[in-house]
Design a protein around this motif. Structure first.
Motif, mmCIF file in Angstrom:
data_model
loop_
_atom_site.group_PDB
_atom_site.id
_atom_site.type_symbol
_atom_site.label_atom_id
_atom_site.label_comp_id
_atom_site.label_asym_id
_atom_site.label_seq_id
_atom_site.Cartn_x
_atom_site.Cartn_y
_atom_site.Cartn_z
ATOM 1 N N CYS A 61 25.890 11.652 2.444
ATOM 2 C CA CYS A 61 25.539 12.693 3.410
ATOM 3 C C CYS A 61 24.059 12.701 3.777
ATOM 4 O O CYS A 61 23.719 12.853 4.943
ATOM 5 N N LEU A 62 23.193 12.527 2.767
ATOM 6 C CA LEU A 62 21.765 12.654 3.056
ATOM 7 C C LEU A 62 21.127 11.333 3.487
ATOM 8 O O LEU A 62 20.325 11.279 4.396
ATOM 9 N N THR A 108 35.119 5.585 6.496
ATOM 10 C CA THR A 108 34.001 6.105 5.683
ATOM 11 C C THR A 108 34.210 7.551 5.260
ATOM 12 O O THR A 108 33.588 8.024 4.319
ATOM 13 N N TYR A 156 27.120 12.203 -3.033
ATOM 14 C CA TYR A 156 26.829 13.113 -1.911
ATOM 15 C C TYR A 156 25.464 12.783 -1.304
ATOM 16 O O TYR A 156 25.311 12.714 -0.076
ATOM 17 N N CYS A 157 24.470 12.561 -2.177
ATOM 18 C CA CYS A 157 23.122 12.255 -1.686
ATOM 19 C C CYS A 157 23.132 11.007 -0.812
ATOM 20 O O CYS A 157 22.503 10.960 0.245
ATOM 21 N N THR A 206 29.874 14.980 6.758
ATOM 22 C CA THR A 206 29.222 16.274 6.497
ATOM 23 C C THR A 206 29.440 16.652 5.021
ATOM 24 O O THR A 206 30.426 16.201 4.411
ATOM 25 N N PRO A 207 28.549 17.488 4.494
ATOM 26 C CA PRO A 207 28.722 17.911 3.096
ATOM 27 C C PRO A 207 30.093 18.524 2.849
ATOM 28 O O PRO A 207 30.734 18.242 1.834
ATOM 29 N N TYR A 212 32.643 15.825 2.534
ATOM 30 C CA TYR A 212 32.503 15.072 1.266
ATOM 31 C C TYR A 212 33.076 15.861 0.093
ATOM 32 O O TYR A 212 33.912 15.369 -0.658
ATOM 33 N N LEU A 259 22.851 8.155 4.270
ATOM 34 C CA LEU A 259 23.524 7.377 5.316
ATOM 35 C C LEU A 259 24.096 8.241 6.441
ATOM 36 O O LEU A 259 24.518 7.695 7.465
ATOM 37 N N ASN A 260 24.161 9.543 6.186
ATOM 38 C CA ASN A 260 24.683 10.467 7.208
ATOM 39 C C ASN A 260 26.077 10.086 7.713
ATOM 40 O O ASN A 260 26.362 10.137 8.904
ATOM 41 N N LEU A 261 26.940 9.664 6.811
ATOM 42 C CA LEU A 261 28.266 9.210 7.217
ATOM 43 C C LEU A 261 29.248 10.360 7.411
ATOM 44 O O LEU A 261 30.195 10.236 8.163
ATOM 45 N N SER A 285 30.587 2.653 1.150
ATOM 46 C CA SER A 285 30.244 2.891 2.555
ATOM 47 C C SER A 285 30.370 1.587 3.343
ATOM 48 O O SER A 285 30.862 1.568 4.467
#
Lengths: 277, 252
Positions: free
Chosen positions: B167-168, B76, B163-164, B174-175, B178, B170-172, B67
């Motif tokens: 997405c969860l 990213t 993914y955690c 969407t799932p 990813y 760093l919120n870079l 990231s």
């Protein structure tokens, strides 16, 4: 087949075993006949255990030939030996029990894993195991692990395991080493019992002359369930026991108990004198 | 000088002799299926918790590092791609193999080593069973089956770790972004090397563990030495063979 008298069951012909140039066995020759009892005496490091391991093909001789049941095993591959070994019972010095298996699994091991005996059902195996353990008076230890038993009990389990397949030839490696005299005599009495009831050819390695004396002069009476001296009831000639004395890998004496006791050699007579000390 | 060279060459020869016998025994009777399942349980199921844990964190760390690096180029969105490729090609197989080497090569070497020094291996031979057939072949089969499966699990959990973070935490992205990029990044080439590697590593781990166990001498101290040697040698060969396989695949 075994059981026939005068058949040569085990034969060493000029056998030498060397580890890093040091001879453990040096030109050893002797033969054992079916039904015979052989007592092998010798000091520690005289090559007694190596002799037994060579008889089983666990150690390959550097020179000479070893024949078991009339077959030369010297050039056999390890795989070819497995069938033959299932006809020989062996008690290791420390018992050689599998410490991660229970007593029942230990004694059942040859029955379950040997190809020769793989046709038995689990019930038959359990029956044979119980019978074999009853023979050494340990039928209540089925679910225990070897570490939970005393040294003498472990040897008895070792005897039960060596004899469970009723092999024609059984080798005992120092079954009384490190045991108190009472337990040692119990162990030898059990060996005499196994030998006489199952009619097995027996080779016993020991450094205690008393063990040899018991094997040579006593027999098991199945009626009384006790050992009794040979010569009683006219059974004097029922067994032949030969004594061997090893020294530094060489055979220095082979003969009867009388000849051993009459020997003037200081090394040999030391073993015969043990019993009177 | 000759003696100095002789011992490693002899050891190599013994190793290949043992490996040959272990492989041949797969086809020969008797087959000890019970022992294979017991070993699968010890090696596979037993290693599962630690493999999941390490897989999760390696994926998570990979995503964290990437990231930062990718944000420099404003890329990213590629986190899933990079995490998936690194995990499936390298990190998954190698880390799982190293864990299993540390856990099971040592376990195998110490178990067989203790059996060797207490004459149990000799007793097994004396009782008419082949120790290679009874001890080595089941461990070889069990490791060769379980290590690729553990690696697949580690890869997937690693992707979940990525993914955690991406997405969860760093919120870079969407799932969907990813998982789609990760899925698209992996080709058959990656999958085949990602499965071939653990299979080869498994053979190394099981055979090296058994080899050092079976040649243990010198009592309890010898067992300790055999255990250490097994882990060190297995880990080194995992890296060497990893390099060789990667080299072959890079050229494909």
């Amino acid at each position: 087949m075994a059981g026939q008298s005068n058949e040569c069951i085990l034969r060493f012909d000029g056998v030498s075993v060397r580890f890093d140039e040091t001879p453990a066995l040096d030109g050893l020759s002797f033969s054992m006949r079916a039904g015979e009892t052989r007592v092998i005496l010798g000091a520690a490091g005289s090559g007694k255990t190596v002799l037994l391991k060579a008889a089983l093909g666990l150690i390959r001789p550097t020179e000479g030939t070893v024949s078991v049941f009339g077959d030369d095993i010297t050039r056999r591959t390890e795989r070819e030996m497995f069938g033959l070994r299932s006809r020989i019972g062996m008690l290791f010095q420390e018992g050689g029990l599998f410490d991660s298996l229970t007593i029942e699994e230990n004694v059942a091991y040859p029955l379950v894993n040997q190809q020769r005996a793989r046709r038995l059902s689990p019930e038959q195996i359990r029956e044979r195991v119980e019978e074999s353990l009853r023979f050494v008076e340990l039928e209540r230890t089925l679910d225990k692990f070897p570490s939970e038993l005393s040294g003498g009990m472990r040897r008895r389990v070792g005897i039960a395991r060596a004899a469970v397949t009723e092999p024609p030839l059984v080798l005992f490696d120092s079954p009384t080493a490190g045991l108190d005299p009472i337990t040692a005599n119990t162990i030898i009495a059990l060996i005499v019992k196994e030998r006489d009831v199952k009619n097995m050819t027996t080779a016993l390695v020991t450094h205690r002359y008393q063990d040899g004396t018991l094997l040579a002069n006593f027999r098991y009476n199945p009626e009384s369930g006790q050992l009794e001296p040979l010569g009683r009831n006219g059974n004097a000639a029922s067994r032949t026991t030969t004594f061997m004395v090893m020294r530094e890998g060489r055979l220095v004496f082979e003969g009867t108990q009388g000849q051993l006791e009459a020997s003037r050699d200081p090394y040999i007579s030391k073993f015969a004198r043990q019993s009177s000390e | 000088m000759l003696d100095f060279l002789k011992s490693p060459i002899l050891a190599m020869q013994d190793f290949f002799a043992l490996a040959g016998r272990a492989f041949l025994n797969i086809l020969r009777r008797p087959h000890y299926a019970d022992d294979v399942f017991i070993q699968m349980d010890i090696i596979g199921v037993g290693s599962l918790p630690i493999v999941v844990l390490i897989g999760f964190f390696s994926g998570a760390v990979m995503a964290l590092q990437m990231s930062r690096a990718l944000s420099t180029y404003g890329a990213t969105g590629q986190i899933g791609t990079i995490t998936a490729i690194t995990l499936v090609r390298e990190l998954g197989p190698v880390l799982t193999a190293l864990l299993v080497a540390g856990r099971n090569a040592s376990g195998i070497a110490s178990e067989l080593g203790s059996m060797k020094v207490t004459e149990q291996i000799d007793a097994m031979r004396a009782l008419g069973t082949d120790p290679v057939q009874k001890l080595v072949t089941p461990r070889l089969i069990a490791t060769a089956v379980m290590l690729p499966l553990l690696t697949v699990i580690a890869d997937f959990v690693g992707l979940f770790g990525g993914y955690c973070v991406a997405c969860l935490l760093l919120n870079l992205l969407t799932p969907t972004q990813y998982w789609t990029t990760s899925y698209r990044a992996i080709e058959y080439n990656d999958l085949s090397q990602g499965l071939l590697k653990p299979f080869c590593f498994a053979i190394i781990i099981a055979l090296v563990g058994c080899f050092y166990g079976m040649r243990t001498t010198g009592g309890t101290q010898g067992v300790g030495r055999a255990t250490t040697q097994a882990v060190v040698v297995a880990s080194i060969w995992v890296f060497v063979v990893n390099f060789v396989i990667t080299r072959v695949y890079v050229n494909l």
